[in-house]
Design an enzyme around this catalytic site. Structure first.
Site, PDB file in Angstrom:
ATOM      1  CB  CYS A 113     -12.846  27.662 -29.031  1.00 54.12           C
ATOM      2  SG  CYS A 113     -12.347  26.238 -30.039  1.00 54.12           S
ATOM      3  CG  HIS A 227     -15.503  29.180 -32.623  1.00 50.14           C
ATOM      4  ND1 HIS A 227     -14.454  30.071 -32.507  1.00 50.14           N
ATOM      5  CD2 HIS A 227     -14.946  27.940 -32.663  1.00 50.14           C
ATOM      6  CE1 HIS A 227     -13.308  29.406 -32.491  1.00 50.14           C
ATOM      7  NE2 HIS A 227     -13.588  28.111 -32.576  1.00 50.14           N
ATOM      8  CD  GLU A 229     -15.937  33.258 -32.004  1.00 54.36           C
ATOM      9  OE1 GLU A 229     -15.196  32.771 -32.878  1.00 54.36           O
ATOM     10  OE2 GLU A 229     -16.408  32.575 -31.068  1.00 54.36           O
TER      11      GLU A 229
END
Length: 256
Positions: A113, A227, A229
Site C-alpha cells: 500500500c 493489503h 497482510e
C-alpha cells in the site's frame, strides 16, 4: 534454528493529539511470524532515530507497510494540498532511501500500500492523490457507512473487491500460479506514471496499477497496492506472496 529477522517500518501517530508514537499494525507482524516463520523487528520510520546501515546489517528483509499518511507530493513534483493530508515526511525520507538501498544490495523487500507507493516514487513514478477521481476509475477507498463512518466490520473493510490481471509469465503470475486474482482495496493515492525501473505486473479492471517489481533488483523487490497482510493465513493469494517473501528472506539469511 535461527529465524530470519524482518524489519517492519513504523508510522508517526499522535495518541490523544499529544503523545507522539511509532506504530505498526499487528497484522503485518502476525503475517511475518506465522506465514514466513520470521522474527518481526519494528523500526522507527524516522531517519533521526533509525540508522539505515545498522538496520540493514541486522535484518534479512524489510517490509514497508501501509499507513494513513500519504507520500508527500513534493517527492513527485506536485504542490502540497491540505485536502490530501496527513503526510509523514520523516517516513518518506527514510523509506525512499531504504528502497534503493535494499534493491542495490539484494535485501528482500516487500512493499504494501503506502510502501508500494514509496517503492514506485523511489524510482521516478508519479502518484495521483485520489485515484478514484480519475475518469473511469472505481472507488478504491475502504467501505463506509451511509453516514460516512468507516464500516465497523473488518471482514467487510478488507473483503476482496476487485480483480487484478497479472502479467503472464511475470514474477507475480509465477508466485500466484495464475494470471487473474481478486484483492481488497483501501487506498487513495495511486500510481499515475510508472518510473523507468518500475515494471507494472498487475492492474485492476479500471487500469489502476496494483502490482509492481523493480527492474534489475538484485533480490526480491515486489510491491502490491492491496493489503496483503490482512489474511495471508487463510487467503491463498496473500499467502502465496508472503510465502515467496519468506523463501527470499530465508535464502538471504543463508547467504549472509
Amino acid at each position: 534454528m535461527t529465524r530470519p529477522v524482518v524489519g517492519v517500518i513504523g508510522n508517526h501517530h499522535l495518541i490523544e493529539n499529544r503523545f507522539a508514537c511509532q506504530l505498526v499494525g499487528e497484522r503485518n507482524l502476525w503475517a511475518l511470524a506465522q506465514v514466513c516463520g520470521a522474527l518481526p523487528l519494528t523500526f522507527a520510520g524516522c531517519p533521526e532515530i533509525t540508522d539505515m546501515e545498522a538496520l540493514l546489517a541486522t535484518v534479512d528483509g524489510i517490509v514497508l507497510t501501509g499507513a494513513r499518511a500519504n507520500v508527500h507530493p513534493s517527492r513527485f513534483g506536485l504542490a502540497e494540498d491540505p485536502a490530501h493530508e496527513p503526510y509523514d515526511a520523516r517516513r518518506d525520507s527514510l523509506a525512499l532511501a531504504l528502497v534503493e538501498a535494499c534493491v542495490d544490495r539484494g535485501v528482500p523487500l516487500l512493499a504494501i500500500c503506502r510502501g508500494f507507493q514509496e517503492m514506485a516514487v523511489a524510482y521516478g513514478s508519479t502518484l495521483h492523490p485520489e485515484i478514484r477521481n480519475l475518469p473511469g476509475r472505481m472507488n478504491h477507498r475502504m467501505p463506509r457507512l451511509p453516514n460516512g463512518e468507516i464500516h465497523p466490520d473488518q471482514e467487510v473493510v478488507f473483503a476482496d473487491r476487485h480483480e487484478v490481471r497479472l502479467a503472464p509469465g511475470g514474477a507475480f503470475a509465477r508466485i500466484m500460479g495464475r494470471d487473474l486474482i481478486r484483492v481488497n482495496s483501501l487506498h487513495g493515492q495511486g500510481i499515475m506514471q510508472a518510473g523507468p525501473r518500475v515494471v507494472v505486473e498487475g492492474v485492476a479492471e479500471d487500469e489502476t496499477i496494483e502490482a509492481i517489481r523493480v527492474d534489475g533488483a538484485k533480490g526480491f523487490a515486489l510491491g502490491v497496492q492491496w493489503h496483503a497482510e490482512y489474511d495471508p493465513q487463510t487467503n491463498p493469494v496473500n499467502r502465496a506472496l508472503f510465502e515467496a517473501f519468506g523463501q527470499a528472506i530465508s535464502g538471504y539469511s543463508k547467504a549472509a
